[in-house]
Scaffold this motif. Sequence first.
Motif, short mmCIF file in Angstrom:
data_model
loop_
_atom_site.label_atom_id
_atom_site.label_comp_id
_atom_site.label_asym_id
_atom_site.label_seq_id
_atom_site.Cartn_x
_atom_site.Cartn_y
_atom_site.Cartn_z
N ASP A 62 -9.98 -22.00 34.40
CA ASP A 62 -10.87 -23.18 34.15
C ASP A 62 -12.40 -23.69 33.90
N GLU A 66 -13.96 -25.74 30.91
CA GLU A 66 -15.16 -26.49 30.53
C GLU A 66 -15.65 -26.30 29.24
N LYS A 95 -21.93 -21.88 29.22
CA LYS A 95 -20.93 -22.29 30.68
C LYS A 95 -20.61 -20.73 31.56
#
Lengths: 195, 108
Positions: A62, A66, A95
């Motif tokens: 995930d 991103e 991130k």
Amino acid sequence: MVSPSPIEFREPDSATNTETRLISDVLAKDRKATAEFVSRCTDWIYPFVRRRLVPRTELVEDLMQEILLAAWQALPGFRAEADLRSWVLGIARHKLEDYYRKRIREYELAEESDPEVDLAVMPILEQQIDSAAQQEQVQKTLSALPEPYALVLLWRYRDEKSAREMAELTGKTEKAIERLLARARENFRRRWKNA
Amino acid sequence: MPDMEREFRSLLAESGEAEPAPSSLKARLYSMLVHKQQKSGPLASLDASLAAGHGICVFEKLVQISPVGERAKSPFFCEVCHARVLAEHFDHPPIFWDHCPYVKFQES
């Protein structure tokens, strides 16, 4: 007879040329260039992210999605003088920090009433083992920790963030971060002995 | 206290060989990114890919030589290819075509 050109052109660095070409093709939405871009970026980001998400390695994909999306969206602003790898890893670092910040902030709120750690009873890491075995044991121990403990240790000791920086990024006091770090270290030591 | 800091820093320092990214992960990330690209307009056509010096797979070649317009050569044909499905689910799928990105992910 052909006279030599008065201007000497310097060959641009071929790696930079290749990257510039790749980026321009990705921006033109060329599917093959996009595959090359994904392959390169994944090779750079995957080990970086995976080692920093222990024990929640199921989140790696995930987060990588991103990061790749953010990199693609920011690609028009990429300057050729920068190195693509460092640029992409910079996005990955941001991130990851967002994720650390969120998880540590949530955890601290729930843990405020926990008793203080008794520092006097903490065992020490006295075992001497070879490097590969040690790395394996580190991963095993981190995986056994509650996630915020693992994250705060990684943030502090792998990414070298100070308690003050972590406090600023999470909106917590430096003292609260120090307390969380102390609990994380104590947990790590106990589990290390049992790993 | 500084000893403890040093001890943890040394234990948690990044070391050892980096684990390579699984090819199935690359395959899923690639499909995801191409889908995102499609949302903002058609992909570059297969003619454009060839002109840029990229190779195209045997199935794409069939489309590329067909007497159809540029627009018909832009969709993401891998969407309907079994190579994509296999590559997204397995790290060593039995797919071997030249210039297939999903095959290349296994080699990198």
